[in-house]
Write a protein that holds these residues in place. Structure first.
Motif, PDB file in Angstrom:
ATOM      1  N   LEU A  14       0.977  -1.218  -0.119  1.00 10.98           N
ATOM      2  CA  LEU A  14       0.127   0.025  -0.169  1.00 10.98           C
ATOM      3  C   LEU A  14       0.893   1.353   0.029  1.00 10.98           C
ATOM      4  CD1 LEU A  14      -2.897   0.964   0.059  1.00 10.98           C
ATOM      5  CD2 LEU A  14      -2.798   0.999   2.529  1.00 10.98           C
ATOM      6  N   SER A  15       2.024   1.263   0.843  1.00 13.45           N
ATOM      7  CA  SER A  15       3.047   2.377   0.739  1.00 13.45           C
ATOM      8  C   SER A  15       3.434   2.489  -0.633  1.00 13.45           C
ATOM      9  CB  SER A  15       4.000   2.077   1.896  1.00 13.45           C
ATOM     10  OG  SER A  15       3.425   2.087   3.050  1.00 13.45           O
ATOM     11  N   SER A  54       2.233   1.886  -3.633  1.00 13.93           N
ATOM     12  CA  SER A  54       1.360   2.292  -4.348  1.00 13.93           C
ATOM     13  C   SER A  54       0.707   3.825  -4.183  1.00 13.93           C
ATOM     14  CB  SER A  54       0.019   1.550  -4.209  1.00 13.93           C
ATOM     15  OG  SER A  54      -0.657   1.654  -3.063  1.00 13.93           O
ATOM     16  N   ASN A  55       1.271   4.572  -2.820  1.00  6.50           N
ATOM     17  CA  ASN A  55       0.995   5.693  -2.660  1.00  6.50           C
ATOM     18  C   ASN A  55       1.780   6.776  -3.546  1.00  6.50           C
ATOM     19  OD1 ASN A  55       0.676   8.368  -1.575  1.00  6.50           O
ATOM     20  ND2 ASN A  55       0.755   7.562   0.669  1.00  6.50           N
ATOM     21  N   ASN A  56       0.807   7.417  -4.380  1.00  2.00           N
ATOM     22  CA  ASN A  56       1.748   8.417  -5.184  1.00  2.00           C
ATOM     23  C   ASN A  56       2.637   9.373  -4.532  1.00  2.00           C
ATOM     24  OD1 ASN A  56       0.771   7.462  -7.661  1.00  2.00           O
ATOM     25  ND2 ASN A  56      -1.217   8.211  -7.475  1.00  2.00           N
ATOM     26  N   ASP A  57       2.502   9.657  -3.411  1.00  2.00           N
ATOM     27  CA  ASP A  57       2.996  10.699  -2.626  1.00  2.00           C
ATOM     28  C   ASP A  57       4.533  10.484  -2.175  1.00  2.00           C
ATOM     29  OD1 ASP A  57       1.015  12.606  -3.051  1.00  2.00           O
ATOM     30  OD2 ASP A  57       0.237  12.075  -1.219  1.00  2.00           O
ATOM     31  N   THR A  58       4.744   9.116  -2.151  1.00  2.00           N
ATOM     32  CA  THR A  58       6.103   8.414  -1.646  1.00  2.00           C
ATOM     33  C   THR A  58       6.671   7.677  -2.764  1.00  2.00           C
ATOM     34  OG1 THR A  58       5.040   8.410   0.695  1.00  2.00           O
ATOM     35  CG2 THR A  58       7.131   7.192   0.378  1.00  2.00           C
ATOM     36  N   LYS A 103       3.218   1.639 -10.080  1.00  4.17           N
ATOM     37  CA  LYS A 103       2.295   1.974  -8.956  1.00  4.17           C
ATOM     38  C   LYS A 103       1.291   0.944  -9.251  1.00  4.17           C
ATOM     39  CE  LYS A 103       4.008   5.710  -7.208  1.00  4.17           C
ATOM     40  NZ  LYS A 103       4.682   5.648  -6.314  1.00  4.17           N
ATOM     41  N   TYR A 146      -1.159  -5.316  -3.371  1.00  2.00           N
ATOM     42  CA  TYR A 146      -1.648  -5.025  -2.165  1.00  2.00           C
ATOM     43  C   TYR A 146      -3.076  -5.798  -2.045  1.00  2.00           C
ATOM     44  CZ  TYR A 146      -4.853  -2.589   0.778  1.00  2.00           C
ATOM     45  OH  TYR A 146      -5.957  -2.173   1.838  1.00  2.00           O
ATOM     46  N   GLN A 152       0.110  17.444  -8.644  1.00  2.54           N
ATOM     47  CA  GLN A 152      -0.037  15.944  -8.356  1.00  2.54           C
ATOM     48  C   GLN A 152      -0.285  15.121  -9.709  1.00  2.54           C
ATOM     49  OE1 GLN A 152      -3.547  15.355  -5.849  1.00  2.54           O
ATOM     50  NE2 GLN A 152      -2.802  12.939  -5.309  1.00  2.54           N
TER      51      GLN A 152
END
Length: 1389
Positions: free
Chosen positions: A305-306, A308-312, A329, A336, A1341
């Motif tokens: 899950l981390s 797949s997070n676009n921010d990280t 991603k 996940y 974003q």
């Protein structure tokens, strides 16, 4: 560097005595450090930093400014820079500077560092910064008195510490060198083998590299007196694998997902991009497999899950394009989902409900459960502060998730993770680290899950439990993590898998390592350091003789990447070197002057050796400077003059023709100019001519001049004619000055308050001021005007001697006035003052039927006699109520000319005509007609314009004084060029500025292109900006004293200076402009630097528009812009076969041009991403040239095509047609995108997307702002590069370029089709309507920009957000929507 003598004033020095709270072992260490280079080996928390600070205090007298010496404090992790700097500031008075990579120090030049050295005495920085500065020779070791190495055990291999000592210190052992002071909790960083032998060998190596001896305490008990030590405990857990079926099922699913997404990557058709994606997929796959095996299914799902997070982005080293990121991603998200499907679906289920059960199911591993059970044992501890050390970032991230789900069920503890950039995994910022540690100190956070960043780094003193979830990999890691538990009775728990004897044995050795290292250090303390063998003739070491900058084989790779990173790039291509394994060739980006380097040989170091050779070659051709930094870095560094602040207080010039010393005792000769006025609007009062008397003859441009001024009701045509010379005696001069002072004071003030004072200064001679005459004119029998002397001497009326000269007239009637009994002829056509109300009136006649007893109807309908009115209103009793009333008219205000089509509110009272009792009137001037007063109300505006023309004439003459060419430029053009929009005249500089700006950029670009044939586009752009930037233009403008000529304020009649009025002290000061010319300074006013730059560009445009390019070049050289069109042969090493690479015939047909050198066509179409070696260059240089050429051609075309357009329209037309989007549309219409040579998948996708959108556009035009999507910049670039290619191929023929490119740009913009950019239109609309436009909100974003525009109008908020692939397009769309809403609401109202 020679050691400069330092003067020391002992009484003012801070005491170098040890700090009073220093411990005994700290004083011993300080004593050792003062005597020789020392490494202090003491435990974490023992106060090593304090010893370093005391050493700095002892050297402070050598460091205090203006000493040229400094101390440098090196810290490996960035997070320690501020912490150590703050400690130095607390205990010394030394000036401390802090430096780390994110500050952009990599791009600082030697001047910037020199400023830091002159400002600070101690510089705290990361070691790579010092190493880079030594390599570039920005720093010399001889200027450093103390060099402190924090965590000095890193000084091994190719670490920056080792490189500083090996490549610089040991090479200069016989020179002036700094005192070395190292600090470590463990001089050994390795895993360790046979303790006694291997430990001493490692310590000896460290001492040798550091050229220092280790100091440590004789016994641990000495430290135990001051430092609490933690109790080490082993915690074993029984390793239980997750169920094999579950593990096999999930690993197979992960493999299938990886292969599926690898196939998607291969479908991108770009090998390099596909390989990068596959590499990153493998890293994610390995990380998830690790989590599954070591942590369990639940934590593996959290890891996916981390990811797949676009921010990280956890893997910072592999940056992918948009498509690549989407694939990676997508893999993480599907992984996940695979994990989540095997977890309970009950929304109320929690992993913390039953750890043992969840371990049996494989959701958690026994190791994770062991950690949970361990933490539960400390539940009773008050104010728990615990650090859990893990090896991997992803472990820290997922354990935080687990702890924050588990902890609330048992206590109020809170957990956070801290991770650095270990092994390429990117996580948190330095600021975030400091925030978390501060929360930990304050008790907001109780448990930190951390990687090795907390082993050496942040000061976390309040820790009472340290858990090693993963065992320490080195002795140093073990000792440092143990040292984090600093509170009394703290525990240090080591988690070990049951049966893992190797790890257990290693950790036991680590526990004993401290004593062994101490004993070995003490045993060898008296022996000298071993000497480090340095080959001073090493072929792998390169030094620049002129500067001392150096290069090694190891450092060459970093320098090569740094050099490439400063080459021109775009969103589709980041330049980097490419190593071809098969041919052992290093290929450099196409914008590099060296395209490939090959070194004969073999072996694993061949790549480094080739890189080393490439750097040497780049230095030899100047691409790397003598400081071994990219040429563009030095070029971008501010020049000496750029450091000088601009003072916006600038002089305002007055033409010398208007300024003379006042003379009252001699006759004065005046040159008379007849100012003929023709009233082009209806008015019941005629306007007369007047005479301008100048004490020096005016320039021919003024002596035969005609111009129009627009006032509220229409035009006034002004014609100036020379009328000859006239000598006036002192008495006549005095009368003339008295006349003009009186009439202008009355017109401007509408009272007599200042008149007496002004007239009182008439007799004081010798004053410097405005001295010229403005006198009424009169025509006799249609002949040219002459001075109306009768009107001039009307100012003498109050003098009784003057009135005695009155002869009998045909009007024998007399009237009683404030001046006494006067003949009616004296009252008719006079100017009177009524003391009862302080007003001034012009008397035009008598009212035959009205006297003081006549009736007066007031505004409220009341009817009174005039006698009653004055008695009631003013308390005045009219004595001569039988006298006829006078017909008066209120005095005119000084007129102010307006913009074309503008309106000026007439300030005349609504009650223009009044009836006045004669006995209330005091005559000021007589005879003077109402037409004379009316005429003189226009004179200040007329003289304002004539003064502006005189200013322009003086500037023009100054410009042409040294001109040997035949340059003719109308004064009106010079006046236009120095007039800003703020003046509110019907003309201003904007059109000329646009024209001059385009020519300046064209002239500079073509010269740079031809002069610097090996410079890439980025370097050319920096050089061009150095010439054409506003700062540069402002500087040359100020050097030539142009600001004084600039007109940047609207005409204000109240500020107009009346000529001959010397009543106030004059502040005029002469300004010598050249040996032949001078002006006078009337004062200062604020002028922005951009305004001066605009005027310089406008003057270029003025010379260009009237005298052609050679005239413009003359002015540019005069002002200090040294550019020319000197022919320089253009040599190109571009050996290709064009026909095999592009469709030459089709493109020549499209461009209607046959290339003499078709390889230029190939170059113009090659994007930087096309790394294949058969094409030796890309289009960037041609684009640089073509951009300037096309901008100039289109601007000149528009300027000449529409000569009558209003100022500013040219700017709007130019911006709407000369921009990348417009060129991109032209490229798409001509299908040029099919011919671009590139290897960027993102560019390919963006072009496909653009083509699909372009077909939906309704407009056929290539200009304007209608497009709702952004175009890839590359599409616009190739129009410019093709223009540049044709320009070069045609022998620099602009006309051929325009004939070839113009058809692609058709239809061209016209004044009728031009539209404002929505952002500018909205801004102007809000300004006009007085609406409040808020600052735009920006967010980014998923490679998209979102801009929110908000306007508050009449209490209503209008707001719109737009998202696009780039910021400019998003802003344009948002502004367009808000503007549409505002206009609709305005129409509704």
């Amino acid at each position: 560097m020679d050691q400069a003598p330092v003067e020391v004033d002992d009484p003012t020095q801070q005491s170098a005595d040890p700090l009073p709270f220093a411990r005994s072992y700290q004083l011993e260490a300080l004593d050792a450090a003062i005597k020789k280079n020392t490494i202090v080996f003491l435990e974490t928390g023992s106060g090593k930093t304090l010893i370093a600070i005391m050493l700095l205090r002892s050297y402070a007298y050598l460091l205090r400014k203006p000493s040229p010496f400094i101390a440098v404090f090196l810290v490996p992790p960035v997070v320690l820079v501020k912490q150590q700097a703050d400690a130095i500031k607390m205990h010394t008075d030394l000036k401390v500077g802090m430096y780390w990579g994110d500050m952009g120090v990599d791009f600082w030049d030697i001047k910037m560092w020199k400023e830091q050295i002159e400002k600070y005495e101690v510089l705290v920085m990361t070691p790579q910064i010092l190493l880079n500065n030594l390599r570039h020779s920005f720093f010399k070791l001889s200027m450093i008195k103390v060099l402190i190495f924090d965590e000095c055990h890193h000084a091994r291999g190719n670490h920056a510490y080792a490189c500083i000592m090996r490549d610089f210190f040991h090479r200069q052992l016989h020179s002036e060198l700094p005192r070395i002071f190292g600090m470590t909790a463990s001089p050994i960083k390795s895993k360790g083998g046979n303790p006694e032998l291997s430990y001493w060998k490692t310590i000896d190596e460290l001492e040798t590299v550091m050229n220092s001896k280790v100091y440590t305490c004789v016994d641990e008990s000495v430290l135990a007196e001051f430092i609490p030590t933690s109790t080490p405990k082993f915690r074993t857990y029984r390793h239980r694998e997750i169920p094999s079926a579950l593990y096999t099922h999930l690993t197979n699913q992960l493999k299938d997902l990886k292969e599926k997404h690898e196939l998607s990557a291969k479908g991108l058709d770009l090998v390099e991009s596909s390989q990068s994606i596959s590499k990153k997929l493998m890293k994610y796959f390995s990380a998830l497999t690790f989590c599954l095996e070591e942590l369990g299914v639940w934590l593996a799902s959290k890891a996916a899950l981390s990811f797949s997070n676009n921010d990280t982005d956890f893997f910072a080293w592999d940056k992918l394009d948009v498509m690549g990121e989407r694939i990676v991603k997508s893999f993480s998200l599907e992984a996940y989902k695979s994990f989540a499907r095997l977890l309970p679906s009950d929304p109320n289920w929690m992993i913390a409900d039953d750890f043992i059960c969840n371990m049996n199911k494989g959701f958690l591993t026994s190791k994770v459960v062991c950690l949970i059970q361990l933490l539960l044992e400390y539940s009773a501890v008050t104010n728990l502060r615990c650090i859990v050390f893990v090896e991997r970032v992803i472990t820290a991230v997922v354990l935080e998730s687990l702890l924050n789900e588990f902890l609330p069920k048992h206590n109020d503890w809170k957990s956070k993770y801290i991770a650095g950039n270990n092994s390429g995994m990117q996580s948190q910022t330095r600021k975030k680290h400091n925030e978390i540690v501060e929360e930990f100190r304050n008790g907001v956070v109780n448990i930190i899950v951390a990687t090795s960043i907390l082993e050496e780094g942040l000061d976390v003193q309040s820790c009472n439990l340290v858990v090693r979830f993963d065992p320490s990999s080195t002795v140093c890691s073990f000792i440092q993590s143990r040292g984090r538990a600093r509170m009394q009775n703290s525990d240090y728990v080591l988690m070990v898998k049951r049966g893992d004897s190797n790890t257990y044995s290693r950790l036991q050795n680590y526990l004993a390592s401290g004593d062994i290292m101490r004993k070995e250090s003490l045993r060898h303390s008296s022996s000298p350091c071993s000497s480090l063998e340095i080959d001073l003739e090493d072929d792998g070491f390169y030094m620049v003789e002129s500067t001392g900058a150096s290069l090694t084989v190891e450092s060459s790779i970093g320098l090569m990447y740094f050099y490439c990173s400063r080459l021109p790039s775009d969103g589709y291509f980041k330049p980097a070197p490419r190593w071809d394994v098969e041919t052992c060739t290093l290929y450099l980006p196409k914008s590099c002057p060296i395209l490939h380097v090959r070194v004969e040989g073999s072996g694993k170091f061949l790549k480094k050796i080739t890189c080393f050779e490439a750097c040497k070659q780049l230095h030899k051709i100047g691409a790397l400077t003598d400081n071994l930094v990219p040429d563009v870095v030095m070029e971008e560094a501010p020049q000496e003059f750029e450091h000088e602040p601009y003072a916006d207080e600038q002089s305002s010039y007055v033409p010398s023709e208007l300024v003379k010393p006042c003379s009252t005792d001699t006759s004065i000769s005046y040159h008379c100019y007849l100012i003929e006025l023709d009233q082009k609007f209806g008015c019941d009062i005629p306007i007369n001519d007047f005479v301008l008397g100048m004490r020096s003859k005016l320039d021919r441009d003024i002596s035969d001049l005609q111009f129009d001024l627009e006032f509220g009701r229409g035009f006034l045509s002004v014609k100036v004619k020379y009328g000859g010379e006239m000598a006036l005696n002192p008495k006549q001069v005095l009368h003339c000055r008295k006349f003009q002072i009186t009439i202008f004071r009355i017109i401007m003030d509408h009272n007599l308050d200042k008149l007496k004072e002004a007239l009182g200064g008439l007799c004081s001679g010798g004053n410097l001021g405005f001295d010229y005459l403005l006198l009424p004119g009169i025509r006799v029998h249609q002949r040219p005007s002459i001075i109306d002397w009768q009107c001039v001497i009307s100012v003498l009326f109050p003098d009784e001697e003057y009135r005695k000269e009155h002869i009998d007239c045909s009007l024998p009637r007399v009237l009683r006035t404030k001046n006494g009994v006067l003949c009616t002829c004296m009252i008719r056509n006079s100017l009177v003052w009524t003391p009862h109300n302080g007003s001034l009136y012009c008397i035009t006649g008598l009212l035959d039927e009205m006297n003081g007893n006549s009736l007066l109807r007031l505004s409220d309908g009341t009817v009174l006699t005039y006698k009653q009115y004055y008695e009631t209103k003013h308390g005045i009793n009219l004595c001569s109520d039988k006298q006829l009333l006078l017909k008066g008219r209120r005095i005119f205000h000084a007129k102010k000319h307006v913009l074309r089509g503008g309106k000026q509110a007439e300030k005349e009272s609504s009650n223009i005509s009044v009836e006045l009792p004669p006995e209330l009137c005091s005559i000021i001037m007589s005879p003077i007609s109402i037409s004379c007063l009316h005429t003189f109300s226009f004179v200040p505006s007329i003289m304002y314009h004539i003064e502006a023309l005189l200013t322009a004439v003086n500037l023009k003459n100054m410009l042409l004084d040294q001109c040997t060419q035949k340059v003719i430029i109308p004064t009106s053009k010079v006046l236009e060029a120095i007039t800003t929009k703020k003046c509110q005249d019907k003309f201003h500089l904007e059109s000329l500025e646009a024209l001059g700006d385009s020519f300046l950029k064209y002239a500079a670009s073509q010269q740079l292109f031809r002069t610097y044939q090996n410079n890439h586009e980025g370097l050319l752009s920096v050089k061009k900006d150095r010439i054409v930037s506003n700062a540069a233009l402002c500087r040359v403008g100020c050097d030539r004293k142009l600001p004084g000529f600039i007109r940047n304020e609207p005409f204000d009649p109240k500020k107009w200076i009346i000529p001959g009025d010397f009543s106030e002290p004059c502040l005029l000061k002469e300004e010598v402009l050249s040996s032949e010319r001078s002006m006078y300074i009337r004062g200062k006013r604020k002028i922005k630097s951009k305004c001066i730059a605009d005027v310089v560009e406008a003057l270029i445009g003025a010379f260009l528009s009237t005298g052609g390019e050679m005239a413009a070049m003359y002015f540019m050289n005069w002002v200090g812009i040294k550019v020319d069109f000197t022919y320089i042969p253009y040599t190109r090493n571009f050996s290709v076969q064009p026909e095999k690479l592009v469709n030459v015939k089709h493109l020549e047909s499209l461009l209607n041009y046959s290339f003499r050198d078709p390889s230029l066509l190939v170059e113009a179409l090659t994007h930087g991403s096309y790394m294949l070696p058969e094409i030796p260059g890309c289009y960037q240089r041609l684009e640089f040239l073509g951009d300037a050429v096309l901008d100039y051609l289109i601007t000149v075309y528009l300027y000449n095509k529409y000569p009558g357009m209003s100022p500013g329209v040219l700017t709007d037309m130019r911006s709407a047609s000369v921009n990348n989007d417009c060129y991109a549309r032209s490229a798409v219409k001509a299908e040029l995108h099919k011919h671009i040579l590139h290897t960027s998948h993102k560019l390919h996708k963006d072009i496909v997307y653009t083509i699909a959108n372009f077909r939906r556009l309704s407009t056929e035009s290539t200009f304007g702002w209608e497009s709702e999507t952004s175009f890839p910049k590359v599409l616009g670039d190739i129009i410019e590069s093709l223009g540049g290619a044709i320009y070069v191929d045609s022998g620099y023929n602009k006309d051929i370029v325009f004939r070839s490119i113009r058809p692609l740009l058709e239809p061209l913009i016209t004044p009728e089709t031009v539209t404002l950019h929505p952002a500018r239109e909205l801004n102007e609309f809000c300004s006009k309507m007085h609406y409040d436009m808020k600052k735009p909100l920006k967010s980014f974003q998923n490679d998209a920009a979102t801009i929110t525009i908000e306007v508050e109008a009449n209490g209503v908020t209008y707001k719109h957000s737009s998202t696009a692939s780039d910021r400019k397009t998003a802003k344009k769309l948002a502004c367009k929507e808000v503007l549409r809403s505002l206009k609709e609401s305005t129409l509704t109202i």
